[in-house]
Design a protein around this motif. Structure first.
Motif, short mmCIF file in Angstrom:
data_model
loop_
_atom_site.label_atom_id
_atom_site.label_comp_id
_atom_site.label_asym_id
_atom_site.label_seq_id
_atom_site.Cartn_x
_atom_site.Cartn_y
_atom_site.Cartn_z
N VAL A 1 0.84 -1.20 0.00
CA VAL A 1 0.00 0.00 0.00
C VAL A 1 0.87 1.24 0.00
CG1 VAL A 1 -1.59 1.35 1.43
CG2 VAL A 1 -2.07 -1.04 0.96
N SER A 2 1.95 1.22 0.77
CA SER A 2 2.82 2.39 0.86
C SER A 2 3.54 2.69 -0.45
CB SER A 2 3.86 2.18 1.97
OG SER A 2 3.22 2.10 3.22
N THR A 3 3.76 1.65 -1.26
CA THR A 3 4.43 1.84 -2.55
C THR A 3 3.41 1.91 -3.70
OG1 THR A 3 4.78 -0.55 -2.77
CG2 THR A 3 6.58 0.76 -1.80
N HIS A 4 2.14 2.03 -3.36
CA HIS A 4 1.04 2.19 -4.32
C HIS A 4 0.91 0.99 -5.26
CE1 HIS A 4 0.55 6.26 -2.92
NE2 HIS A 4 1.85 6.43 -3.06
N ARG A 5 1.26 -0.19 -4.77
CA ARG A 5 1.08 -1.40 -5.58
C ARG A 5 -0.24 -2.09 -5.26
NH1 ARG A 5 7.30 -3.46 -5.87
NH2 ARG A 5 8.00 -1.54 -6.87
N LEU A 6 -0.84 -1.70 -4.16
CA LEU A 6 -2.18 -2.17 -3.79
C LEU A 6 -2.96 -0.97 -3.28
CD1 LEU A 6 -1.82 -5.47 -1.67
CD2 LEU A 6 -2.85 -5.22 -3.92
N ALA A 7 -4.27 -1.01 -3.54
CA ALA A 7 -5.14 0.04 -3.00
C ALA A 7 -5.59 -0.39 -1.61
CB ALA A 7 -6.35 0.22 -3.91
N ALA A 8 -5.59 0.55 -0.68
CA ALA A 8 -5.97 0.25 0.70
C ALA A 8 -7.42 -0.24 0.79
CB ALA A 8 -5.76 1.47 1.59
N ALA A 9 -8.26 0.20 -0.11
CA ALA A 9 -9.66 -0.21 -0.08
C ALA A 9 -9.90 -1.48 -0.88
CB ALA A 9 -10.54 0.91 -0.62
N GLY A 10 -8.84 -2.02 -1.49
CA GLY A 10 -9.01 -3.18 -2.36
C GLY A 10 -9.03 -4.50 -1.62
N GLY A 11 -9.49 -5.51 -2.31
CA GLY A 11 -9.60 -6.83 -1.73
C GLY A 11 -8.26 -7.48 -1.41
N GLY A 12 -7.24 -7.24 -2.22
CA GLY A 12 -5.93 -7.83 -1.96
C GLY A 12 -5.34 -7.38 -0.64
N TYR A 13 -5.42 -6.10 -0.40
CA TYR A 13 -4.91 -5.54 0.86
C TYR A 13 -5.70 -6.10 2.04
CZ TYR A 13 -3.88 -2.11 4.49
OH TYR A 13 -3.51 -1.50 5.67
N GLN A 14 -7.00 -6.16 1.90
CA GLN A 14 -7.84 -6.65 2.99
C GLN A 14 -7.57 -8.13 3.25
OE1 GLN A 14 -9.25 -4.60 4.87
NE2 GLN A 14 -9.10 -2.82 3.55
N LEU A 15 -7.35 -8.92 2.21
CA LEU A 15 -7.03 -10.34 2.40
C LEU A 15 -5.70 -10.52 3.11
CD1 LEU A 15 -8.17 -12.00 -0.96
CD2 LEU A 15 -9.01 -12.50 1.34
N LEU A 16 -4.69 -9.74 2.72
CA LEU A 16 -3.40 -9.82 3.39
C LEU A 16 -3.54 -9.44 4.86
CD1 LEU A 16 -0.97 -8.33 0.71
CD2 LEU A 16 -1.01 -10.68 1.56
N ASN A 17 -4.29 -8.39 5.14
CA ASN A 17 -4.51 -7.98 6.53
C ASN A 17 -5.25 -9.05 7.33
OD1 ASN A 17 -3.59 -5.42 7.64
ND2 ASN A 17 -4.57 -4.52 5.85
N LEU A 18 -6.26 -9.64 6.73
CA LEU A 18 -7.01 -10.68 7.42
C LEU A 18 -6.13 -11.90 7.70
CD1 LEU A 18 -9.60 -11.87 8.54
CD2 LEU A 18 -10.25 -12.49 6.21
N ALA A 19 -5.39 -12.35 6.71
CA ALA A 19 -4.52 -13.51 6.91
C ALA A 19 -3.43 -13.21 7.93
CB ALA A 19 -3.90 -13.92 5.57
N GLY A 20 -2.86 -12.01 7.87
CA GLY A 20 -1.83 -11.63 8.82
C GLY A 20 -2.35 -11.57 10.25
N SER A 21 -3.51 -10.97 10.42
CA SER A 21 -4.06 -10.88 11.76
C SER A 21 -4.47 -12.25 12.29
CB SER A 21 -5.26 -9.92 11.80
OG SER A 21 -6.32 -10.40 11.02
N ALA A 22 -4.92 -13.14 11.41
CA ALA A 22 -5.27 -14.50 11.84
C ALA A 22 -4.03 -15.24 12.31
CB ALA A 22 -5.95 -15.25 10.70
N GLY A 23 -2.91 -15.07 11.59
CA GLY A 23 -1.67 -15.70 12.02
C GLY A 23 -1.19 -15.20 13.36
N LEU A 24 -1.25 -13.90 13.55
CA LEU A 24 -0.83 -13.34 14.84
C LEU A 24 -1.82 -13.72 15.95
CD1 LEU A 24 0.51 -9.83 13.82
CD2 LEU A 24 1.82 -11.83 14.54
N LEU A 25 -3.08 -13.87 15.62
CA LEU A 25 -4.07 -14.31 16.60
C LEU A 25 -3.73 -15.71 17.10
CD1 LEU A 25 -6.74 -14.05 18.17
CD2 LEU A 25 -7.91 -14.78 16.08
N VAL A 26 -3.41 -16.62 16.18
CA VAL A 26 -3.03 -17.98 16.57
C VAL A 26 -1.82 -17.94 17.49
CG1 VAL A 26 -2.07 -20.15 15.70
CG2 VAL A 26 -4.02 -19.10 14.54
N ASN A 27 -0.81 -17.17 17.12
CA ASN A 27 0.40 -17.06 17.94
C ASN A 27 0.09 -16.50 19.32
OD1 ASN A 27 2.90 -15.20 18.78
ND2 ASN A 27 3.63 -17.05 17.72
#
Length: 90
Positions: free
Chosen positions: A23-49
């Motif tokens: 998002v910071s390098t403008h390769r993904l839009a913050a409102a887009g599905g790709g960014y949201q999927l990465l955030n969801l997967a990342g938070s799920a991983g940290l939640l498990v940990n």
């Protein structure tokens, strides 16, 4: 499960950093599905940990982060749906 929890946690952290980088390098839009999927997967991983380590404040934060990601993905999905066509030719 401790090794698996560590691997999943580090993968989650990596996904969150990747999402921020893209998002910071403008390769993904913050409102887009790709960014949201990465955030969801990342938070799920940290939640498990966090659960494995009984780090309840971090678990609660990542549960909320995941809930926000799910809501954002639902909003993206609704926006991508085509509007129903009016087939009434009266």
């Amino acid at each position: 499960m401790s090794l698996a929890g560590e691997v999943v946690g580090w993968a989650g952290a990596g996904l969150l950093v990747l999402a921020y980088l893209l998002v910071s390098t403008h390769r993904l839009a913050a409102a887009g599905g790709g960014y949201q999927l990465l955030n969801l997967a990342g938070s799920a991983g940290l939640l498990v940990n966090a659960v494995v380590h009984h780090a309840w404040p971090s678990a609660a934060l990542n549960l909320l982060w995941a809930a926000i990601g799910i809501a954002a993905l639902a909003r993206v999905a609704r926006a991508c749906r085509p509007e129903p066509r009016n087939l009434d030719h009266r």
